[in-house]
Design an enzyme around this catalytic site. Sequence first.
Site, PDB file in Angstrom:
ATOM      1  N   LYS A  53      12.882   3.536   0.244  1.00  0.00           N
ATOM      2  CA  LYS A  53      12.998   2.133   0.663  1.00  0.00           C
ATOM      3  C   LYS A  53      14.379   1.588   0.297  1.00  0.00           C
ATOM      4  O   LYS A  53      15.132   2.219  -0.462  1.00  0.00           O
ATOM      5  CB  LYS A  53      11.890   1.332  -0.017  1.00  0.00           C
ATOM      6  CG  LYS A  53      10.463   1.760   0.353  1.00  0.00           C
ATOM      7  CD  LYS A  53       9.464   0.888  -0.406  1.00  0.00           C
ATOM      8  CE  LYS A  53       8.031   1.258  -0.129  1.00  0.00           C
ATOM      9  NZ  LYS A  53       7.104   0.393  -0.883  1.00  0.00           N
TER      10      LYS A  53
ATOM     11  N   ARG B 292       1.623  11.607  -3.538  1.00  0.00           N
ATOM     12  CA  ARG B 292       1.145  10.432  -4.282  1.00  0.00           C
ATOM     13  C   ARG B 292       1.346  10.663  -5.788  1.00  0.00           C
ATOM     14  O   ARG B 292       1.720   9.754  -6.520  1.00  0.00           O
ATOM     15  CB  ARG B 292      -0.332  10.137  -3.985  1.00  0.00           C
ATOM     16  CG  ARG B 292      -0.658   9.808  -2.548  1.00  0.00           C
ATOM     17  CD  ARG B 292      -0.059   8.530  -2.023  1.00  0.00           C
ATOM     18  NE  ARG B 292      -0.606   7.309  -2.606  1.00  0.00           N
ATOM     19  CZ  ARG B 292      -0.271   6.080  -2.206  1.00  0.00           C
ATOM     20  NH1 ARG B 292       0.612   5.899  -1.238  1.00  0.00           N
ATOM     21  NH2 ARG B 292      -0.784   5.020  -2.782  1.00  0.00           N
TER      22      ARG B 292
ATOM     23  N   THR C 112       1.511   2.367  -7.535  1.00  0.00           N
ATOM     24  CA  THR C 112       2.213   1.391  -6.679  1.00  0.00           C
ATOM     25  C   THR C 112       2.974   0.358  -7.511  1.00  0.00           C
ATOM     26  O   THR C 112       4.066  -0.068  -7.138  1.00  0.00           O
ATOM     27  CB  THR C 112       1.159   0.652  -5.813  1.00  0.00           C
ATOM     28  OG1 THR C 112       0.404   1.627  -5.107  1.00  0.00           O
ATOM     29  CG2 THR C 112       1.812  -0.314  -4.841  1.00  0.00           C
TER      30      THR C 112
ATOM     31  N   ARG D 131       8.331   6.314  -9.346  1.00  0.00           N
ATOM     32  CA  ARG D 131       8.260   4.877  -9.650  1.00  0.00           C
ATOM     33  C   ARG D 131       8.341   4.630 -11.154  1.00  0.00           C
ATOM     34  O   ARG D 131       8.958   3.668 -11.604  1.00  0.00           O
ATOM     35  CB  ARG D 131       6.985   4.288  -9.042  1.00  0.00           C
ATOM     36  CG  ARG D 131       7.057   4.228  -7.514  1.00  0.00           C
ATOM     37  CD  ARG D 131       5.694   4.036  -6.900  1.00  0.00           C
ATOM     38  NE  ARG D 131       5.743   3.757  -5.468  1.00  0.00           N
ATOM     39  CZ  ARG D 131       4.683   3.789  -4.669  1.00  0.00           C
ATOM     40  NH1 ARG D 131       3.493   4.092  -5.151  1.00  0.00           N
ATOM     41  NH2 ARG D 131       4.798   3.517  -3.389  1.00  0.00           N
TER      42      ARG D 131
ATOM     43  N   ASN E 296       9.414  -0.705  -5.300  1.00  0.00           N
ATOM     44  CA  ASN E 296       8.886   0.519  -5.918  1.00  0.00           C
ATOM     45  C   ASN E 296       9.468   1.782  -5.291  1.00  0.00           C
ATOM     46  O   ASN E 296       8.860   2.845  -5.318  1.00  0.00           O
ATOM     47  CB  ASN E 296       7.355   0.515  -5.915  1.00  0.00           C
ATOM     48  CG  ASN E 296       6.773   0.356  -4.530  1.00  0.00           C
ATOM     49  OD1 ASN E 296       7.498   0.349  -3.548  1.00  0.00           O
ATOM     50  ND2 ASN E 296       5.458   0.241  -4.448  1.00  0.00           N
TER      51      ASN E 296
ATOM     52  N   HIS F 117       7.906   4.988  -0.294  1.00  0.00           N
ATOM     53  CA  HIS F 117       6.601   4.967   0.371  1.00  0.00           C
ATOM     54  C   HIS F 117       6.133   6.403   0.497  1.00  0.00           C
ATOM     55  O   HIS F 117       6.934   7.287   0.820  1.00  0.00           O
ATOM     56  CB  HIS F 117       6.702   4.357   1.777  1.00  0.00           C
ATOM     57  CG  HIS F 117       5.529   4.718   2.640  1.00  0.00           C
ATOM     58  ND1 HIS F 117       4.335   4.060   2.579  1.00  0.00           N
ATOM     59  CD2 HIS F 117       5.347   5.741   3.531  1.00  0.00           C
ATOM     60  CE1 HIS F 117       3.467   4.633   3.407  1.00  0.00           C
ATOM     61  NE2 HIS F 117       4.062   5.657   3.995  1.00  0.00           N
TER      62      HIS F 117
HETATM   63  P1  ATP Z   1       3.320   2.719  -0.030  1.00  0.00           P
HETATM   64  O1  ATP Z   1       2.401   2.488   1.151  1.00  0.00           O
HETATM   65  O2  ATP Z   1       4.650   1.991   0.118  1.00  0.00           O
HETATM   66  O3  ATP Z   1       3.427   4.163  -0.440  1.00  0.00           O
HETATM   67  P2  ATP Z   1       1.173   2.104  -1.708  1.00  0.00           P
HETATM   68  O4  ATP Z   1       0.356   2.911  -0.752  1.00  0.00           O
HETATM   69  O5  ATP Z   1       1.221   2.560  -3.127  1.00  0.00           O
HETATM   70  O6  ATP Z   1       2.675   2.023  -1.279  1.00  0.00           O
HETATM   71  P3  ATP Z   1       0.205  -0.240  -0.369  1.00  0.00           P
HETATM   72  O7  ATP Z   1      -1.047  -0.884  -0.827  1.00  0.00           O
HETATM   73  O8  ATP Z   1       0.174   0.576   0.867  1.00  0.00           O
HETATM   74  O9  ATP Z   1       0.788   0.582  -1.607  1.00  0.00           O
HETATM   75  O10 ATP Z   1       1.312  -1.387  -0.239  1.00  0.00           O
HETATM   76  C1  ATP Z   1       2.501  -1.143   0.479  1.00  0.00           C
HETATM   77  C2  ATP Z   1       3.685  -1.721  -0.254  1.00  0.00           C
HETATM   78  O11 ATP Z   1       3.575  -3.141  -0.294  1.00  0.00           O
HETATM   79  C3  ATP Z   1       3.781  -1.329  -1.739  1.00  0.00           C
HETATM   80  O12 ATP Z   1       4.429  -0.096  -1.905  1.00  0.00           O
HETATM   81  C4  ATP Z   1       4.566  -2.465  -2.328  1.00  0.00           C
HETATM   82  O13 ATP Z   1       5.960  -2.334  -2.074  1.00  0.00           O
HETATM   83  C5  ATP Z   1       4.063  -3.655  -1.524  1.00  0.00           C
HETATM   84  N1  ATP Z   1       2.928  -4.367  -2.179  1.00  0.00           N
HETATM   85  C6  ATP Z   1       1.625  -4.016  -2.101  1.00  0.00           C
HETATM   86  N2  ATP Z   1       0.844  -4.898  -2.736  1.00  0.00           N
HETATM   87  C7  ATP Z   1       1.682  -5.853  -3.213  1.00  0.00           C
HETATM   88  C8  ATP Z   1       1.483  -7.066  -3.924  1.00  0.00           C
HETATM   89  N3  ATP Z   1       0.270  -7.478  -4.259  1.00  0.00           N
HETATM   90  N4  ATP Z   1       2.577  -7.812  -4.260  1.00  0.00           N
HETATM   91  C9  ATP Z   1       3.808  -7.410  -3.885  1.00  0.00           C
HETATM   92  N5  ATP Z   1       4.057  -6.283  -3.194  1.00  0.00           N
HETATM   93  C10 ATP Z   1       3.012  -5.516  -2.864  1.00  0.00           C
HETATM   94 MG    MG Z   2       0.326   2.595   1.318  1.00  0.00          MG
END
Ligand code: ATP
Ligand code: MG
Length: 196
Positions: A11, A120, A126, A137, A157, A160
Amino acid sequence: MTKQRALLIIKPDGVQRGLIGKILSRFERVGLKIIGLKFIWANEKQIKDHYPSTEAWFKKVGERTLTNYAKKGLDAKKIFKTDDAVSIGKTVKQWLVDYMQQSPVFLVVVESFDVIEIVRKLSGNTIPVLAAPGTIRGDFSHDTIDLANEQSRPLRNIIHASDSVEDGEKEIKVWFKEDELFEYPRCDEKFMFGRQ
Ligand code: ATP
Ligand code: MG
């Protein structure tokens, strides 16, 4: 058992901090095969297509904020003007659209056995402050939900990583054409897995 594919995105915070090489090498050294690479400035449509727009995903994202706020005694209404998880999730998706266009992003498609578990695991939690040391991360960030939300931005973070084979395939289609993905042998595959 067949190989599977996953999408990784370094990112804008990872790109702007000069971490592309360090991150890529972690996936290479564990034995994942890189089958696609691209460095692009994403557009709004690609980002909206990439992140889900399902009620379940919005809820999961919103609940992440609510759980974290409850632990810290913070009031979500102060930032989001609501404590409805789905509405909070929708706001975070809008933030992602802006954040993912702050610089180019580095796209990687990797292939191997149990690839989702591996990407993962290497990425970590996350929420960077909760991500274990040794993960991407955990090693490169300690951003928190409340800091991010207070500044109207998503968690920085760094990476992705696809979280299921089905979602990974959908994501790959957003960013790559099939002829941009390559089949070739890695010299250590037979040694590591006893087959290709
Ligand atoms: P990614 O899809 O980026 O690998 P993830 O699967 O761990 O991350 P998701 O739930 O898919 O997490 O959320 C996508 C992205 O949105 C996160 O990586 C983070 O950057 C952002 N994000 C998710 N939840 C929040 C939140 N509550 N507040 C701020 N940012 C968030
Ligand atoms: Mg995700």
